[in-house]
Design an enzyme around this catalytic site. Structure first.
Site, PDB file in Angstrom:
ATOM      1  N   ARG A 112      37.142  45.328  45.617  1.00 35.46           N
ATOM      2  CA  ARG A 112      37.012  43.925  44.634  1.00 35.46           C
ATOM      3  C   ARG A 112      38.195  43.271  44.321  1.00 35.46           C
ATOM      4  O   ARG A 112      38.494  42.199  44.384  1.00 35.46           O
ATOM      5  CB  ARG A 112      36.412  44.621  43.329  1.00 35.46           C
ATOM      6  CG  ARG A 112      36.307  43.243  42.206  1.00 35.46           C
ATOM      7  CD  ARG A 112      35.489  44.013  40.862  1.00 35.46           C
ATOM      8  NE  ARG A 112      35.757  43.151  39.744  1.00 35.46           N
ATOM      9  CZ  ARG A 112      35.027  42.341  39.491  1.00 35.46           C
ATOM     10  NH1 ARG A 112      34.088  41.958  40.339  1.00 35.46           N
ATOM     11  NH2 ARG A 112      35.384  41.416  38.248  1.00 35.46           N
ATOM     12  N   LYS A 130      29.139  42.023  34.276  1.00 37.58           N
ATOM     13  CA  LYS A 130      29.420  42.539  32.970  1.00 37.58           C
ATOM     14  C   LYS A 130      29.128  41.813  31.885  1.00 37.58           C
ATOM     15  O   LYS A 130      29.185  40.453  32.027  1.00 37.58           O
ATOM     16  CB  LYS A 130      31.034  43.061  33.260  1.00 37.58           C
ATOM     17  CG  LYS A 130      31.515  43.924  31.938  1.00 37.58           C
ATOM     18  CD  LYS A 130      32.738  44.307  32.302  1.00 37.58           C
ATOM     19  CE  LYS A 130      33.613  45.095  31.298  1.00 37.58           C
ATOM     20  NZ  LYS A 130      34.720  45.604  31.478  1.00 37.58           N
ATOM     21  N   TYR A 164      46.470  39.687  39.077  1.00 36.97           N
ATOM     22  CA  TYR A 164      46.526  39.483  40.299  1.00 36.97           C
ATOM     23  C   TYR A 164      47.836  38.503  40.619  1.00 36.97           C
ATOM     24  O   TYR A 164      48.391  38.584  41.667  1.00 36.97           O
ATOM     25  CB  TYR A 164      45.345  38.785  41.024  1.00 36.97           C
ATOM     26  CG  TYR A 164      43.953  39.527  40.908  1.00 36.97           C
ATOM     27  CD1 TYR A 164      44.037  40.841  41.475  1.00 36.97           C
ATOM     28  CD2 TYR A 164      42.897  39.238  39.942  1.00 36.97           C
ATOM     29  CE1 TYR A 164      42.723  41.519  41.494  1.00 36.97           C
ATOM     30  CE2 TYR A 164      42.106  39.973  39.627  1.00 36.97           C
ATOM     31  CZ  TYR A 164      41.819  41.233  40.489  1.00 36.97           C
ATOM     32  OH  TYR A 164      40.684  41.963  40.274  1.00 36.97           O
ATOM     33  N   HIS A 221      34.650  36.962  35.596  1.00 34.01           N
ATOM     34  CA  HIS A 221      35.213  37.339  34.723  1.00 34.01           C
ATOM     35  C   HIS A 221      35.073  36.215  33.598  1.00 34.01           C
ATOM     36  O   HIS A 221      34.853  35.284  33.585  1.00 34.01           O
ATOM     37  CB  HIS A 221      36.910  37.192  34.813  1.00 34.01           C
ATOM     38  CG  HIS A 221      37.527  38.386  35.735  1.00 34.01           C
ATOM     39  ND1 HIS A 221      38.721  38.223  36.315  1.00 34.01           N
ATOM     40  CD2 HIS A 221      37.016  39.228  36.076  1.00 34.01           C
ATOM     41  CE1 HIS A 221      38.855  39.407  37.039  1.00 34.01           C
ATOM     42  NE2 HIS A 221      37.758  40.133  36.940  1.00 34.01           N
ATOM     43  N   ARG A 243      31.888  44.670  41.277  1.00 28.68           N
ATOM     44  CA  ARG A 243      31.757  45.885  40.845  1.00 28.68           C
ATOM     45  C   ARG A 243      30.705  46.848  41.375  1.00 28.68           C
ATOM     46  O   ARG A 243      29.633  46.525  41.935  1.00 28.68           O
ATOM     47  CB  ARG A 243      31.449  45.795  39.656  1.00 28.68           C
ATOM     48  CG  ARG A 243      32.577  44.895  38.744  1.00 28.68           C
ATOM     49  CD  ARG A 243      32.162  44.625  37.138  1.00 28.68           C
ATOM     50  NE  ARG A 243      33.171  43.813  36.111  1.00 28.68           N
ATOM     51  CZ  ARG A 243      32.711  42.516  36.256  1.00 28.68           C
ATOM     52  NH1 ARG A 243      31.632  42.294  36.591  1.00 28.68           N
ATOM     53  NH2 ARG A 243      33.570  41.814  35.695  1.00 28.68           N
ATOM     54  N   HIS A 282      36.434  50.006  43.561  1.00 22.07           N
ATOM     55  CA  HIS A 282      37.169  48.799  43.076  1.00 22.07           C
ATOM     56  C   HIS A 282      38.293  48.341  43.678  1.00 22.07           C
ATOM     57  O   HIS A 282      38.640  46.973  43.529  1.00 22.07           O
ATOM     58  CB  HIS A 282      37.554  49.301  41.644  1.00 22.07           C
ATOM     59  CG  HIS A 282      37.453  48.333  40.615  1.00 22.07           C
ATOM     60  ND1 HIS A 282      36.159  47.899  39.967  1.00 22.07           N
ATOM     61  CD2 HIS A 282      38.158  47.654  39.776  1.00 22.07           C
ATOM     62  CE1 HIS A 282      36.480  47.000  39.265  1.00 22.07           C
ATOM     63  NE2 HIS A 282      37.656  46.792  39.241  1.00 22.07           N
TER      64      HIS A 282
END
Length: 334
Positions: free
Chosen positions: A259, A184, A291, A282, A159, A256
């Protein structure tokens, strides 16, 4: 009237990091949001940002600000909703700090988020990525820095907040074989670096100007690279890369998107969505499933694994009932 600056400072420097234990990424994202909001409000009200009051941030002004970042800055709906979430959090904090603004707080918190379409993600092909990585010049400091940033963003699937918060001590033993990422939700992960990435990273470290800040990537003033600064440099390199790969002209390339490109290429190489989730940091594979909707290989596998049903040919019969016939005509636009 209640001066805005002291409460906003306390919210960002005391409440979020100490009371809410928010990560540095979250604090930085919130600060960026309020930087945009304060500048927008100051311009519309013809005041200095430090002269603004809490009461100036009325629901009508917040709505206009959200429309401005979506239309004027070209932000997507998800970014718009993220900005609104940050504003809501600040006014939820003010609910107990400034009781006299309770009515304004409730009106701000009642602002609805905008519904979004679940669109397919954008990503670059390997040829487009290679053209982009080759775009920065290597005979100057800024080009060497940009090449390292692009390599790290793509190969690690970072990110933009993760990239810009990298510090020189995030590489254990200074070997540059691995890097520690604080992602995150305060989730840490350690990722290996390709040899090519190690090479361009060492090249940047060799020419990196001495600075007091520990951040790895600096702007020309010796300060940490900003989001807008990285996006600006990326746009310049995309324009150069488009001279070799014309397909880049039809794509909106953001940090992004790099990414997303890493995720798509990792999925194609491994065929395992769990590995993609671990690489990107994640919390679960539910986010990574986006995806799968883009990858045509997964859908082709479904088709090849099933036998198509046989269809018996039939003959259309005109409805005998007059009412049904009329409804059929209306439905078909006759």
């Amino acid at each position: 009237m209640t001066t805005l600056a002291p409460h906003l400072t306390a919210f960002l420097r005391e409440h979020l990091p100490r009371e809410r234990n928010a990560s540095p990424h979250t604090v930085a994202t919130y600060a960026h949001c309020f930087s945009l909001l304060v500048r927008f409000a100051a311009k519309r009200l013809s005041r200095r940002p430090s002269e603004l009051c809490v009461e100036d941030l009325a629901p009508e002004l917040v709505r206009k600000f959200l429309d401005d970042i979506e239309i004027g800055r070209g932000n997507c709906t998800r970014t718009r909703n993220a900005r609104l979430a940050a504003i809501r959090a600040f006014f939820r904090y003010l609910e107990y700090q400034v009781p006299t603004c309770l009515d304004q707080v409730m009106r701000i918190r009642a602002l609805p988020q905008k519904r979004t379409d679940i669109a397919l993600i954008d990503y670059l092909t390997r040829e487009e990525i290679q053209a982009l990585l080759d775009a920065p010049r290597t005979d100057n400091v800024s080009g060497t820095r940009d090449r390292a940033m692009l390599h790290l963003t793509y190969t690690l699937g970072l990110r933009v907040s993760e990239l810009l918060s990298l510090r020189t001590d995030d590489f254990p033993n200074r070997s540059f074989a691995t890097v520690r990422i604080l992602g995150k939700g305060r989730r840490e992960r350690v990722l290996p670096l390709w040899r090519e990435t190690q090479t361009v990273l060492r090249a940047w470290i060799a020419v990196r100007p001495p600075a007091m800040t520990p951040e790895l990537f600096l702007n020309r003033n010796g300060r940490p690279m900003s989001r807008d600064g990285f996006a600006h440099r990326l746009a310049q390199h995309v324009a150069v890369a488009a001279q070799k790969q014309a397909s880049l002209l039809d794509k909106h390339v953001t940090p992004h998107v790099l990414r997303h490109s890493c995720a798509m290429h990792t999925l194609a190489a491994t065929g395992d969505i769990r590995k993609v989730a671990l690489w990107l940091g994640h919390a679960g594979i539910a986010t990574t499933e986006a995806y799968l909707r883009v990858d045509p290989a997964e859908k082709l596998a479904v088709l090849t694994a099933q036998t198509p049903p046989s269809i018996k040919p039939g003959k259309f019969r005109t409805p005998s009932d007059k009412l049904i016939a009329m409804l059929s005509e209306v439905r078909n636009g006759a």
